[in-house]
Scaffold this motif. Structure first.
Motif, short mmCIF file in Angstrom:
data_model
loop_
_atom_site.label_atom_id
_atom_site.label_comp_id
_atom_site.label_asym_id
_atom_site.label_seq_id
_atom_site.Cartn_x
_atom_site.Cartn_y
_atom_site.Cartn_z
N GLN A 32 0.83 -1.21 0.00
CA GLN A 32 0.00 0.00 0.00
C GLN A 32 0.86 1.25 0.00
O GLN A 32 0.56 2.22 -0.70
CB GLN A 32 -0.96 0.01 1.20
N GLU A 33 1.96 1.23 0.75
CA GLU A 33 2.88 2.37 0.75
C GLU A 33 3.44 2.59 -0.66
O GLU A 33 3.60 3.73 -1.10
CB GLU A 33 4.03 2.13 1.73
N GLY A 34 3.74 1.50 -1.35
CA GLY A 34 4.24 1.61 -2.72
C GLY A 34 3.20 2.21 -3.65
O GLY A 34 3.52 3.06 -4.49
N ARG A 35 1.94 1.77 -3.52
CA ARG A 35 0.86 2.34 -4.34
C ARG A 35 0.70 3.83 -4.07
O ARG A 35 0.54 4.63 -4.99
CB ARG A 35 -0.45 1.61 -4.06
N ASP A 36 0.76 4.20 -2.79
CA ASP A 36 0.62 5.61 -2.43
C ASP A 36 1.75 6.44 -3.01
O ASP A 36 1.53 7.54 -3.54
CB ASP A 36 0.57 5.77 -0.91
N LEU A 37 2.98 5.93 -2.93
CA LEU A 37 4.13 6.65 -3.47
C LEU A 37 4.03 6.77 -4.99
O LEU A 37 4.29 7.83 -5.56
CB LEU A 37 5.42 5.93 -3.08
N ARG A 38 3.62 5.70 -5.65
CA ARG A 38 3.45 5.72 -7.11
C ARG A 38 2.42 6.77 -7.50
O ARG A 38 2.65 7.57 -8.41
CB ARG A 38 3.02 4.34 -7.60
N ASN A 39 1.30 6.79 -6.80
CA ASN A 39 0.26 7.75 -7.14
C ASN A 39 0.67 9.18 -6.84
O ASN A 39 0.31 10.10 -7.56
CB ASN A 39 -1.05 7.40 -6.43
N GLU A 40 1.46 9.38 -5.79
CA GLU A 40 1.97 10.72 -5.48
C GLU A 40 2.85 11.22 -6.63
O GLU A 40 2.74 12.37 -7.04
CB GLU A 40 2.78 10.65 -4.18
N GLY A 41 3.69 10.34 -7.16
CA GLY A 41 4.52 10.71 -8.30
C GLY A 41 3.70 11.01 -9.54
O GLY A 41 3.99 11.94 -10.29
N ARG A 42 2.64 10.24 -9.76
CA ARG A 42 1.78 10.46 -10.92
C ARG A 42 1.09 11.81 -10.82
O ARG A 42 1.01 12.55 -11.81
CB ARG A 42 0.74 9.34 -11.04
N GLU A 44 2.12 14.46 -9.18
CA GLU A 44 3.12 15.52 -9.39
C GLU A 44 3.39 15.75 -10.87
O GLU A 44 3.72 16.86 -11.27
CB GLU A 44 4.43 15.16 -8.69
N ASP A 45 3.26 14.70 -11.67
CA ASP A 45 3.50 14.82 -13.10
C ASP A 45 2.24 15.15 -13.90
O ASP A 45 2.23 15.11 -15.12
CB ASP A 45 4.13 13.54 -13.64
N GLY A 46 1.14 15.45 -13.19
CA GLY A 46 -0.08 15.85 -13.86
C GLY A 46 -0.92 14.70 -14.39
O GLY A 46 -1.84 14.91 -15.18
N LYS A 47 -0.63 13.48 -13.96
CA LYS A 47 -1.42 12.32 -14.36
C LYS A 47 -2.41 11.99 -13.26
O LYS A 47 -2.22 12.34 -12.11
CB LYS A 47 -0.52 11.09 -14.56
N ALA A 48 -3.45 11.27 -13.63
CA ALA A 48 -4.42 10.83 -12.64
C ALA A 48 -3.86 9.64 -11.87
O ALA A 48 -3.13 8.82 -12.44
CB ALA A 48 -5.72 10.42 -13.33
N PRO A 49 -4.18 9.53 -10.59
CA PRO A 49 -3.72 8.36 -9.83
C PRO A 49 -4.38 7.09 -10.36
O PRO A 49 -5.50 7.13 -10.88
CB PRO A 49 -4.16 8.64 -8.40
N LYS A 50 -3.69 5.98 -10.23
CA LYS A 50 -4.27 4.70 -10.64
C LYS A 50 -5.30 4.28 -9.60
O LYS A 50 -5.02 4.29 -8.41
CB LYS A 50 -3.19 3.63 -10.76
N THR A 51 -6.46 3.91 -10.06
CA THR A 51 -7.53 3.51 -9.14
C THR A 51 -7.98 2.08 -9.37
O THR A 51 -8.83 1.59 -8.64
CB THR A 51 -8.75 4.44 -9.29
N THR A 52 -7.41 1.40 -10.36
CA THR A 52 -7.80 0.03 -10.63
C THR A 52 -7.16 -0.93 -9.62
O THR A 52 -6.20 -0.58 -8.95
CB THR A 52 -7.39 -0.40 -12.05
N GLU A 53 -7.70 -2.11 -9.53
CA GLU A 53 -7.17 -3.12 -8.62
C GLU A 53 -5.75 -3.48 -9.03
O GLU A 53 -5.49 -3.72 -10.20
CB GLU A 53 -8.07 -4.37 -8.69
N PRO A 54 -4.81 -3.51 -8.09
CA PRO A 54 -3.42 -3.84 -8.41
C PRO A 54 -3.30 -5.23 -9.01
O PRO A 54 -4.00 -6.17 -8.61
CB PRO A 54 -2.71 -3.80 -7.06
N GLY A 55 -2.42 -5.37 -9.98
CA GLY A 55 -2.14 -6.65 -10.59
C GLY A 55 -3.12 -7.10 -11.66
O GLY A 55 -3.00 -8.19 -12.19
N THR A 56 -4.08 -6.26 -12.02
CA THR A 56 -5.06 -6.66 -13.02
C THR A 56 -4.60 -6.36 -14.43
O THR A 56 -5.14 -6.90 -15.38
CB THR A 56 -6.41 -5.95 -12.80
#
Length: 60
Positions: A32-42, A44-56
């Motif tokens: 979960q920490e990894g998902r949060d960090l990934r979305n924080e980076g997204r 910052e770059d003007g992309k939408a956070p990923k909201t789909t189920e991980p690994g799909t």
């Protein structure tokens, strides 16, 4: 795109992938920490956070 945002997204992806299949509470927390960090980076770059189920493999 910022270098910092790309680095956060990449680091978060790696952390999530390393821990997402773990059965322990600690592994789930780290994933979960990894998902949060990934979305924080997204964000910052003007992309939408990923909201789909991980690994799909779902598209954004």
């Amino acid at each position: 795109m910022s270098i910092e945002g790309k680095a956060k997204e990449a680091a978060g992806f790696v952390k999530e992938e390393m821990n997402e299949h773990g059965d322990t509470a600690e592994a789930k927390k780290k994933a979960q920490e990894g998902r949060d960090l990934r979305n924080e980076g997204r964000v910052e770059d003007g992309k939408a956070p990923k909201t789909t189920e991980p690994g799909t493999g779902a598209k954004e």
